[in-house]
Design a protein around this motif. Structure first.
Motif, PDB file in Angstrom:
ATOM      1  N   HIS A 113       0.774  -1.287  -0.255  1.00 35.95           N
ATOM      2  CA  HIS A 113      -0.152  -0.148  -0.009  1.00 35.95           C
ATOM      3  C   HIS A 113       0.794   1.165   0.138  1.00 35.95           C
ATOM      4  O   HIS A 113       2.072   1.164   0.031  1.00 35.95           O
ATOM      5  N   ASP A 117       5.716   4.458   5.193  1.00 38.34           N
ATOM      6  CA  ASP A 117       6.655   3.583   5.709  1.00 38.34           C
ATOM      7  C   ASP A 117       6.941   2.276   4.782  1.00 38.34           C
ATOM      8  O   ASP A 117       7.505   1.292   5.462  1.00 38.34           O
ATOM      9  N   HIS A 118       5.937   2.445   3.434  1.00 35.83           N
ATOM     10  CA  HIS A 118       6.432   1.306   2.671  1.00 35.83           C
ATOM     11  C   HIS A 118       6.846   1.609   1.283  1.00 35.83           C
ATOM     12  O   HIS A 118       6.956   0.600   0.570  1.00 35.83           O
ATOM     13  N   ASP A 192      -0.539  -4.127   5.622  1.00 36.59           N
ATOM     14  CA  ASP A 192      -0.939  -3.715   6.955  1.00 36.59           C
ATOM     15  C   ASP A 192      -2.496  -3.876   7.267  1.00 36.59           C
ATOM     16  O   ASP A 192      -2.962  -3.583   8.307  1.00 36.59           O
ATOM     17  N   HIS A 230       4.158  -5.469   9.975  1.00 31.96           N
ATOM     18  CA  HIS A 230       4.713  -4.914  11.049  1.00 31.96           C
ATOM     19  C   HIS A 230       4.515  -6.152  12.217  1.00 31.96           C
ATOM     20  O   HIS A 230       3.344  -6.793  12.099  1.00 31.96           O
TER      21      HIS A 230
HETATM   22 ZN   LIG Z   1       2.745   0.572   7.645  1.00 33.18          ZN
END
Ligand SMILES: [Zn+2]
Length: 322
Positions: A113, A117-118, A192, A230
């Motif tokens: 996505h 942070d990806h 996520d 995560h």
């Molecule tokens: Zn994330």
């Protein structure tokens, strides 16, 4: 081999192969590497970014096919000095090609996505030869994978050369979330959407529809492990680390089971009428979190940071990465 070249790897007959999840993930020790590399099998690499570099510590995945590899996500940090993802991936590809020589081997860089942070290290791949970086916006994702007007329903294939992945549209956490199934390992990569931690369903109706599709998919396909991006739960049921935690020595393993897909779906159904935070053994569900929920979350993170800053950090035996 009956088709392809002599060097062509058969990604069908033996599938799903058993791989290794016997790994202690890096979890924020001062001397750990910025990226941890774990081979699940010779053609499947699981990577984790260090909490030392960014507290999100996302997992990334590198899957090799006969013609190209897929890098799923690029982590939380752009700077190649702090987070040398390109160098790490180039080395892994070179090592693989040494054992499995091929001309003009390709790389697809795509994402579970579009959150920061990806996708942060995408630019490290911009000038890489034989490489396609898929932009993280919904339009680009839909068009690259070939989703039709029935998005997010409908499953599309991504062929890495004999290793044909299935990609499912999975909005709810993010508009352009996808889930990737790899028949070779049986792993379902859920981003996520499903992970042992805080599941933020910003569009709860879409999230529930996605979980329905994932449960249906797992019923009709072999899913060996469910791997999200995560880990935020501790090894105590129902207990998560505070947001921003930079050290998670007692975190629970990454892998979930197909049963967890059902558990998340049922949990979502049970709290459908109640916005806010709902705690379950293996995950927390954020039903369209309100500003007050976000504040509570941040407040707990800040309180944790103050406590950590006030406490001298002890080294724990056996905490070194391996
Ligand atoms: Zn994330």
């Amino acid at each position: 081999m009956h088709s392809g070249t002599d060097r062509s790897i058969d990604f069908s007959t033996a599938a799903p192969v058993e791989g290794s999840l016997d790994v202690r993930w890096i979890h924020g020790e001062a001397d750990e590497p910025s990226i941890q590399v774990h081979h699940y099998d010779p053609h499947t690499v699981l990577l984790r970014q260090s909490k030392r570099v960014n507290y999100e510590a996302p997992f990334l995945f590198l899957l090799f096919g006969n013609e190209r590899a897929l890098l799923l996500d690029t982590g939380a940090t752009a700077d190649p000095e702090l987070f040398p993802l390109r160098a790490t991936v180039d080395r892994l590809v070179a090592d693989w090609l040494e054992l499995h020589p091929r001309e003009q081997y390709g790389l697809v860089v795509a994402h579970t996505h579009g959150h920061g942070d990806h996708v942060a290290a995408d630019a490290q791949f911009a000038d890489r030869p034989h490489t396609t970086v898929v932009a993280p916006e919904e339009e680009a994702v839909r068009s690259f994978f070939g989703f039709g007007d029935d998005w997010p329903a409908g499953t599309v294939d991504l062929d890495l050369g004999g290793r044909v992945l299935q990609v499912l549209g999975s909005p709810g956490h993010h508009k352009s979330s996808v889930t990737v199934h790899d028949p070779w390992t049986g792993i379902l990569f859920t981003g996520d959407t499903v992970l042992p931690g805080r599941l933020y369903a910003f569009d709860f109706a879409a999230f529930r529809a996605t979980l329905d599709r994932l449960v249906d998919f797992a019923r009709t396909h072999t899913v060996t492990h469910v791997l999200g991006c995560h880990v935020e739960m501790t090894n105590r049921p129902g207990r998560d680390y505070p947001i921003g935690a930079a050290h998670q020595p007692d975190e629970r393993p990454l892998q979930l089971t197909p049963g967890h897909l059902t558990a998340v779906r049922d949990a979502a159904e049970s709290v459908a009428d109640r916005r806010g935070i709902h705690r379950f053994d293996d995950f927390l569900l954020y039903n369209e979190p309100r500003p007050v929920d976000q504040l509570r979350l941040l407040g707990r993170g800040i309180a944790h940071k103050v406590r950590v800053a006030a406490t001298p950090r002890r080294r724990r035996p056996g905490a070194a990465p391996r």
